[in-house]
Design a protein around this motif. Structure first.
Motif, mmCIF file in Angstrom:
data_model
loop_
_atom_site.group_PDB
_atom_site.id
_atom_site.type_symbol
_atom_site.label_atom_id
_atom_site.label_comp_id
_atom_site.label_asym_id
_atom_site.label_seq_id
_atom_site.Cartn_x
_atom_site.Cartn_y
_atom_site.Cartn_z
ATOM 1 N N PHE A 42 61.235 37.799 60.298
ATOM 2 C CA PHE A 42 60.075 38.347 61.020
ATOM 3 C C PHE A 42 59.626 37.304 62.044
ATOM 4 C CE2 PHE A 42 59.886 40.310 56.784
ATOM 5 C CZ PHE A 42 59.803 41.648 57.112
ATOM 6 N N ASP A 43 59.121 37.793 63.157
ATOM 7 C CA ASP A 43 58.574 36.863 64.148
ATOM 8 C C ASP A 43 57.383 36.110 63.569
ATOM 9 O OD1 ASP A 43 60.471 37.639 65.995
ATOM 10 O OD2 ASP A 43 59.180 39.207 66.881
ATOM 11 N N ASP A 44 56.563 36.839 62.809
ATOM 12 C CA ASP A 44 55.398 36.230 62.154
ATOM 13 C C ASP A 44 55.327 36.775 60.742
ATOM 14 O OD1 ASP A 44 53.013 35.251 61.256
ATOM 15 O OD2 ASP A 44 51.757 36.282 62.740
ATOM 16 N N VAL A 45 55.659 35.921 59.776
ATOM 17 C CA VAL A 45 55.739 36.383 58.387
ATOM 18 C C VAL A 45 54.371 36.727 57.816
ATOM 19 C CG1 VAL A 45 55.518 34.156 57.216
ATOM 20 C CG2 VAL A 45 57.009 35.910 56.230
ATOM 21 N N THR A 46 53.293 36.325 58.491
ATOM 22 C CA THR A 46 51.939 36.649 58.016
ATOM 23 C C THR A 46 51.363 37.884 58.700
ATOM 24 O OG1 THR A 46 50.857 35.213 59.642
ATOM 25 C CG2 THR A 46 51.474 34.217 57.531
ATOM 26 N N SER A 47 52.115 38.516 59.585
ATOM 27 C CA SER A 47 51.628 39.722 60.265
ATOM 28 C C SER A 47 51.458 40.854 59.264
ATOM 29 C CB SER A 47 52.620 40.148 61.341
ATOM 30 O OG SER A 47 53.837 40.593 60.734
ATOM 31 N N PRO A 48 50.638 41.867 59.575
ATOM 32 C CA PRO A 48 50.478 42.991 58.655
ATOM 33 C C PRO A 48 51.815 43.641 58.290
ATOM 34 C CG PRO A 48 48.764 43.058 60.305
ATOM 35 C CD PRO A 48 49.700 41.962 60.717
ATOM 36 N N GLU A 49 52.692 43.806 59.286
ATOM 37 C CA GLU A 49 53.975 44.448 59.007
ATOM 38 C C GLU A 49 54.800 43.630 58.015
ATOM 39 O OE1 GLU A 49 58.199 45.692 61.153
ATOM 40 O OE2 GLU A 49 56.668 44.613 62.279
ATOM 41 N N ALA A 50 54.962 42.334 58.281
ATOM 42 C CA ALA A 50 55.766 41.478 57.410
ATOM 43 C C ALA A 50 55.125 41.365 56.024
ATOM 44 C CB ALA A 50 55.927 40.099 58.036
ATOM 45 N N SER A 51 53.812 41.180 55.990
ATOM 46 C CA SER A 51 53.119 41.044 54.712
ATOM 47 C C SER A 51 53.267 42.299 53.864
ATOM 48 C CB SER A 51 51.635 40.747 54.949
ATOM 49 O OG SER A 51 51.478 39.561 55.681
ATOM 50 N N PHE A 52 53.174 43.463 54.518
ATOM 51 C CA PHE A 52 53.336 44.718 53.802
ATOM 52 C C PHE A 52 54.759 44.864 53.271
ATOM 53 C CE2 PHE A 52 54.957 49.094 54.051
ATOM 54 C CZ PHE A 52 54.238 49.665 53.004
ATOM 55 N N VAL A 53 55.756 44.569 54.088
ATOM 56 C CA VAL A 53 57.146 44.721 53.665
ATOM 57 C C VAL A 53 57.454 43.805 52.476
ATOM 58 C CG1 VAL A 53 59.546 44.312 54.349
ATOM 59 C CG2 VAL A 53 57.980 45.509 55.901
ATOM 60 N N ILE A 54 56.993 42.565 52.536
ATOM 61 C CA ILE A 54 57.224 41.632 51.429
ATOM 62 C C ILE A 54 56.461 42.076 50.191
ATOM 63 C CG2 ILE A 54 56.898 39.256 50.646
ATOM 64 C CD1 ILE A 54 57.255 38.411 53.603
ATOM 65 N N ALA A 55 55.201 42.511 50.382
ATOM 66 C CA ALA A 55 54.395 42.971 49.250
ATOM 67 C C ALA A 55 55.018 44.195 48.597
ATOM 68 C CB ALA A 55 52.978 43.277 49.708
ATOM 69 N N ARG A 56 55.527 45.114 49.408
ATOM 70 C CA ARG A 56 56.182 46.311 48.862
ATOM 71 C C ARG A 56 57.371 45.917 47.986
ATOM 72 N NH1 ARG A 56 58.715 50.106 53.286
ATOM 73 N NH2 ARG A 56 60.038 48.240 53.442
ATOM 74 N N ALA A 57 58.150 44.945 48.450
ATOM 75 C CA ALA A 57 59.291 44.480 47.660
ATOM 76 C C ALA A 57 58.826 43.850 46.350
ATOM 77 C CB ALA A 57 60.116 43.478 48.472
ATOM 78 N N ILE A 58 57.756 43.062 46.413
ATOM 79 C CA ILE A 58 57.209 42.430 45.204
ATOM 80 C C ILE A 58 56.754 43.491 44.210
ATOM 81 C CG2 ILE A 58 55.261 41.077 44.326
ATOM 82 C CD1 ILE A 58 55.442 39.421 46.936
#
Length: 332
Positions: A42-58
């Motif tokens: 991700f360009d910014d791992v703390t962005s809403p998109e990246a945070s959501f994708v990682i959280a969904r995986a968790i």
């Protein structure tokens, strides 16, 4: 095919996580499993998109069936960001607190247990999020905050349930929800069974203490009695009178307690470590040597009493063995 890495235990150390990253790098796209999910970067791992994708995986890894999760890495799951089959992209990872706060917006902090780490591989940083194994009794991990994807995609509402499937993390189906409800209820059953085991073990500890105490008192009394009767042979009248003394009554009570407690222990457990000393003690009591030592007279009295002392010594040793075995097996 599965990843080329040992899945028989959880991966915790930096070297183990580096090996996991390399196994993903050498894998094929279809090798993504129910234990490992990867994202390119991700360009910014703390962005809403990246945070959501990682959280969904968790959340998806946290909502796996317990038996399915335990089939690999002791149930632990992994989310890797910055690597995929054939490509090591790397992922910029900010301050730990900033990263935690970003992902927590969607993953929450009460159900799924996860820990992000930055791992260096060939000069590139890869984010590896470790998700602890699900257990019976775990609550369902829910999306903590609604997420609005870009474009015209529908809102992903707060409380959405995700479950990790082979190669994908999807919204839970009815069957998935039923599984998660069963997993939650299993915790109550496990707790009830644990309470029953704890109660049984507590009672066994009590019974072992009581039977050891009774056996010790009985053996001590028998030893004193053998010494007391060594100089003169007791008549039947002497024995009748002694049986009615406080010492005689106490010895009879201890003998009965030994029998009763032994029977109760056998009803509560089939553990040979506990039952073997009791069975051997019963044989020692049955061979009659102790009682012959009590009644011994004449030229063979010394030999009979010596044998009786040996039997009492063996009896004490067996009950000491029982006490040690109980301390070891019932200590939890």
């Amino acid at each position: 095919m599965p990843l080329n890495i040992d899945t028989s235990r959880a991966l915790r150390t930096p070297d183990q996580l580096v090996a996991l990253v390399r196994s993903v790098l050498d894998a094929r796209p279809e090798d993504e499993s129910r234990a490992v999910e990867w994202k390119s970067h991700f360009d910014d791992v703390t962005s809403p998109e990246a945070s959501f994708v990682i959280a969904r995986a968790i959340l998806g890894l946290a909502n796996r069936p317990v038996n399915v999760a335990r089939s690999a890495f002791d149930g632990v799951g992994y989310v890797l960001v910055g690597v995929e089959p054939g490509s090591l992209h790397g992922q910029g990872v900010p301050d730990s607190a900033e990263l935690h706060n970003a992902i927590r917006r969607y993953a929450g902090n009460s159900t799924a247990l996860w820990d992000p780490r930055s791992i260096e591989v060939d000069g590139q940083q890869v984010l590896v999020v470790t998700v602890e194994a699900p257990r019976s009794g775990d609550r369902i991990a829910l999306l903590n905050k609604s997420y609005q994807p870009s474009g015209r995609k529908p809102l992903v509402e707060e409380g959405t349930i995700f479950v990790r499937q082979p190669g994908a993390t999807n919204r839970a189906t009815r069957l998935d929800v039923e599984m998660l409800q069963d997993r939650l209820l299993e915790g109550t059953e496990v707790q009830a069974e644990a309470a029953r085991r704890a109660e049984r073990d507590h009672r066994l500890r009590e019974l072992v203490g009581e039977v050891v105490g009774a056996a010790t008192r009985w053996a001590n009394a028998a030893e004193v009695l053998i010494m007391a009767t060594s100089s003169d042979k007791w008549t039947q009248k002497d024995w009748i009178e002694w049986v009615n003394t406080d010492s005689g009554k106490a010895m009879a009570i201890d003998a009965q307690n030994m029998e009763d407690r032994t029977r109760s222990i056998r009803l509560l457990t089939d553990d040979p470590v506990l039952l073997a000393p009791l069975a051997q003690a019963k044989e020692v009591m049955k061979d009659g040597a102790v009682f012959e030592g009590l009644h011994a007279s004449g030229s063979d009295s010394g030999e009979s009493r010596a044998l009786a002392y040996d039997r009492l010594k063996a009896l004490r040793a067996l009950f000491s063995q029982l006490e040690e075995a109980a301390a070891a097996s019932l200590s939890h």
